[in-house]
Design a protein around this motif. Structure first.
Motif, PDB file in Angstrom:
ATOM      1  N   GLU A 163      26.246  51.625  40.904  1.00  9.36           N
ATOM      2  CA  GLU A 163      27.541  51.836  41.558  1.00  9.36           C
ATOM      3  C   GLU A 163      28.686  51.425  40.642  1.00  9.36           C
ATOM      4  O   GLU A 163      29.689  52.128  40.538  1.00  9.36           O
ATOM      5  CB  GLU A 163      27.587  51.053  42.871  1.00  9.36           C
ATOM      6  CG  GLU A 163      28.936  50.999  43.546  1.00  9.36           C
ATOM      7  CD  GLU A 163      29.446  52.378  43.948  1.00  9.36           C
ATOM      8  OE1 GLU A 163      28.628  53.305  44.109  1.00  9.36           O
ATOM      9  OE2 GLU A 163      30.686  52.531  44.058  1.00  9.36           O
TER      10      GLU A 163
ATOM     11  N   ASN B 177      31.418  53.876  39.262  1.00 11.65           N
ATOM     12  CA  ASN B 177      32.839  53.623  39.520  1.00 11.65           C
ATOM     13  C   ASN B 177      33.645  53.695  38.239  1.00 11.65           C
ATOM     14  O   ASN B 177      34.717  54.285  38.212  1.00 11.65           O
ATOM     15  CB  ASN B 177      33.016  52.233  40.135  1.00 11.65           C
ATOM     16  CG  ASN B 177      32.947  52.282  41.642  1.00 11.65           C
ATOM     17  OD1 ASN B 177      32.839  53.356  42.219  1.00 11.65           O
ATOM     18  ND2 ASN B 177      33.006  51.117  42.259  1.00 11.65           N
TER      19      ASN B 177
ATOM     20  N   LYS C  27      33.918  57.239  37.270  1.00 17.07           N
ATOM     21  CA  LYS C  27      34.706  58.032  38.212  1.00 17.07           C
ATOM     22  C   LYS C  27      36.186  57.642  38.193  1.00 17.07           C
ATOM     23  O   LYS C  27      37.061  58.488  38.178  1.00 17.07           O
ATOM     24  CB  LYS C  27      34.158  57.816  39.627  1.00 17.07           C
ATOM     25  CG  LYS C  27      33.482  59.044  40.199  1.00 17.07           C
ATOM     26  CD  LYS C  27      33.375  58.961  41.715  1.00 17.07           C
ATOM     27  CE  LYS C  27      32.602  57.725  42.181  1.00 17.07           C
ATOM     28  NZ  LYS C  27      32.359  57.716  43.637  1.00 17.07           N
ATOM     29  N   HIS C  28      36.454  56.318  38.249  1.00 16.49           N
ATOM     30  CA  HIS C  28      37.833  55.889  38.508  1.00 16.49           C
ATOM     31  C   HIS C  28      38.548  55.322  37.294  1.00 16.49           C
ATOM     32  O   HIS C  28      39.769  55.334  37.242  1.00 16.49           O
ATOM     33  CB  HIS C  28      37.860  54.808  39.599  1.00 16.49           C
ATOM     34  CG  HIS C  28      37.140  55.185  40.846  1.00 16.49           C
ATOM     35  ND1 HIS C  28      37.534  56.222  41.648  1.00 16.49           N
ATOM     36  CD2 HIS C  28      36.033  54.654  41.434  1.00 16.49           C
ATOM     37  CE1 HIS C  28      36.709  56.322  42.673  1.00 16.49           C
ATOM     38  NE2 HIS C  28      35.787  55.385  42.565  1.00 16.49           N
TER      39      HIS C  28
ATOM     40  N   GLY D 251      31.496  52.016  48.229  1.00 19.40           N
ATOM     41  CA  GLY D 251      30.778  51.455  47.096  1.00 19.40           C
ATOM     42  C   GLY D 251      30.899  49.951  47.000  1.00 19.40           C
ATOM     43  O   GLY D 251      29.897  49.232  46.993  1.00 19.40           O
TER      44      GLY D 251
END
Ligand SMILES: Nc1ncnc2c1ncn2[C@@H]1O[C@H](COP(=O)(O)OP(=O)(O)O)[C@@H](O)[C@H]1O
Ligand SMILES: [Mg+2]
Lengths: 287, 232
Positions: A183, A187, A190-191, A233
């Motif tokens: 996760e 993350n 993704k971010h 998440g």
């Protein structure tokens, strides 16, 4: 004079009785308060344990469900796809040379489509159940995970383990750490808009520490928790950790980016009974 | 002047300790900055007032003068200071109103009691201790303490009573007034010039518990922490 002597005694006795009462009162308050507090604490503990159990069950059934889906995918669709590939090959052979270019093209296309689908199914099943984790442990699983991501040229992921040999831990703990790592890395990809991700794993004084650092835009975990932005998440990480008495700490390194540090008490594998690798494995049904 | 005090001290050592032990909690309150809590501010005022009254009584006693007037006058003030401490410990408005009313009522009652006990008020030499007021003060304070204890048990917010300052203060008050409640009315009859009746040990018990009470106050104040108070 005799009277006054008696009066003196009466006074003394009355005062002492009153004092005894006062003492009893104070002791009673102290004792009763302490007992009530202990009871309250016990109830709280029970409640907390119960909540943890609920969470544990929920997460467990999630894992079981993943496993079941992976099993079905592998066993049913996987087998059927293999059979389809076989039939297709036979068809190509049977058609032999007596075909035109157009037919040939379609055949080759379906063949490569089937092969691609087989690959996809395999990838999905492997993503659903971290088999490497179960067979070889955390180090291998994490290495495999980042190896798969390493194809992207703009992103370097490095992994340091505190030691060469990482003792195997209880399955639940390994899975928890693996999912958290997954996760956190997801993350970051993704971010965070980052170019580098560092993962470190270490054991220090009966605590396993997992740190994931990126050099991206960073975020404020406090604000994230307050606002409705908090995704599933980060919450999932906390609930997974709560079951195993773990903690997580989000930091903002000075040079930018974000860093998460999760800690869980060790649980050597010998201390727990091994759970079956594939619970709820379905018997193959022959039609 | 000094030898007079010294003679009095050697004659009545327990009483003298009871007078000056008040300094201990008083200094501690200032030192620990406990006065930021309004209850402890009132306790500080109480201790200062008590010290002044006690020193005056000590002086007059050493001079062989009648000091019961000060004893009587101090009673409603003691009650006001001490019950005032509980004013901040309860949130109920009705209770606060009742407390204020009881202070005024008790003041009137004490004045009536002083007048009734002394038909000739200007005769200070033969002034007598009140008959009811001190006992009533004790009953009221004990009732307040018990009410506070009940509140502690009910609300269940204090994890460890032994480090809770106000619990010590209440325990001290409870013990002191319990020891005094039966002896106070007897003072009315025994504390006169022509009385030959000596209460003996029964007279010393309240003084001993006065000392113990001051020590309890000190322990409580010692546990006071300004950081904890700010958190509440
Ligand atoms: N490494 C990171 N860098 C920057 N922002 C992050 C990072 N990790 C999480 N965030 C922020 O925290 C939010 C919550 O993340 P998460 O709980 O995983 O939910 P989701 O990933 O489903 O959006 C994200 O939407 C993102 O804004
Ligand atoms: Mg996420």
């Amino acid at each position: 004079m005799q009277n006054s002597e008696e009066l003196k005694w009466a006074l003394l006795v009355a005062s002492l009785a009153m004092l005894t009462m006062a003492f009893c009162m104070i002791s009673f308050v102290m004792y009763y308060q302490k007992r009530r507090f202990e009871e309250e604490k016990k109830i709280n503990d029970i409640e907390k344990n119960y909540n943890r159990l609920l969470l544990d069950t929920a997460l467990n059934s999630e894992e079981t469900e993943r496993r079941r889906i992976a099993q079905d995918l592998h066993d049913d669709i996987g087998t059927m796809l293999s059979l389809t590939k076989l039939s297709l090959n036979q068809l190509i052979k049977m058609a032999g040379n007596s075909r035109n270019e157009k037919e040939d093209q379609i055949m080759r296309k379906s063949q490569s489509l089937v092969e691609e689908t087989i690959l996809h199914v395999r990838r999905i099943t492997r993503d659903l159940v971290p088999t490497t984790l179960e067979r070889f442990g955390l180090l291998e699983a994490i290495e495999e995970f980042i190896h798969k991501l390493a194809e992207d040229k703009n992103l370097t992921i490095s992994f340091h383990a505190g030691m060469e040999e990482f003792p195997r831990q209880a399955q639940k703990l390994e899975l928890t750490l693996y999912r958290i790592m997954q996760e956190l890395v997801n993350n970051a990809i993704k971010h965070a808009n980052c170019t580098r991700i560092e993962i470190t794993l270490e054991i220090r004084e009966e605590l396993i520490g997992l740190r994931v650092t990126d050099n991206g835009i960073g975020f404020d975990p406090e604000k994230m928790k307050e606002s409705s932005m908090a995704g599933l998440g980060l919450l999932g990480i906390e609930s997974r950790l709560a079951i195993l008495n773990g903690t997580v700490l989000y930091e903002k390194p000075e040079k930018g980016g974000a860093s998460a540090f999760a800690q869980i008490p060790v649980m050597p594998v010998a201390d727990v009974k091994l759970e079956p690798l594939h619970p709820f494995r379905r018997e193959r049904v022959n039609v | 002047m000094f030898p007079v005090y010294l003679t009095y001290c050697t004659k009545n050592p327990v009483g003298c300790i009871a007078v000056f032990i008040t300094l201990l909690p008083l200094i501690l309150i200032i030192y620990r900055k406990a006065y930021i809590d309004p209850s402890f501010k009132l306790l500080l005022l109480y201790l200062i007032f008590k010290l002044i009254i006690d020193v005056i009584m000590f002086h007059t006693a050493a001079m062989h003068q009648n000091n019961l007037l000060y004893f009587n006058i101090a009673i409603p003030f003691y009650y006001s200071f001490l019950s005032g401490m509980f004013y901040f410990k309860f949130s109920s408005i009705t209770f606060k109103r009742f407390l204020i009313a009881s202070m005024i009522g008790f003041l009137i009652f004490t004045v009536w009691d002083i007048l009734k006990s002394n038909s000739q008020l200007h005769d200070l030499h033969n002034h007598r201790a009140v008959l009811f007021a001190k006992t009533v003060e004790g009953v009221l304070i004990i009732a307040l303490v018990l009410l506070f204890f009940y509140d502690i048990i009910k609300s269940l917010q204090i994890p460890n009573l032994l480090t809770f300052p106000f619990f010590w203060v209440c325990s001290g008050l409870l013990l002191y007034y319990s020891s005094f409640i039966f002896i106070a009315p007897v003072f009315h009859y025994t504390a006169t010039w022509k009385n030959s009746f000596d209460l003996g040990i029964a007279n010393t018990i309240p003084t001993l518990f006065e000392i113990l009470c001051a020590l309890f106050f000190s322990i409580g104040i010692y546990h006071f922490s300004t950081a904890d108070y700010a958190k509440q």
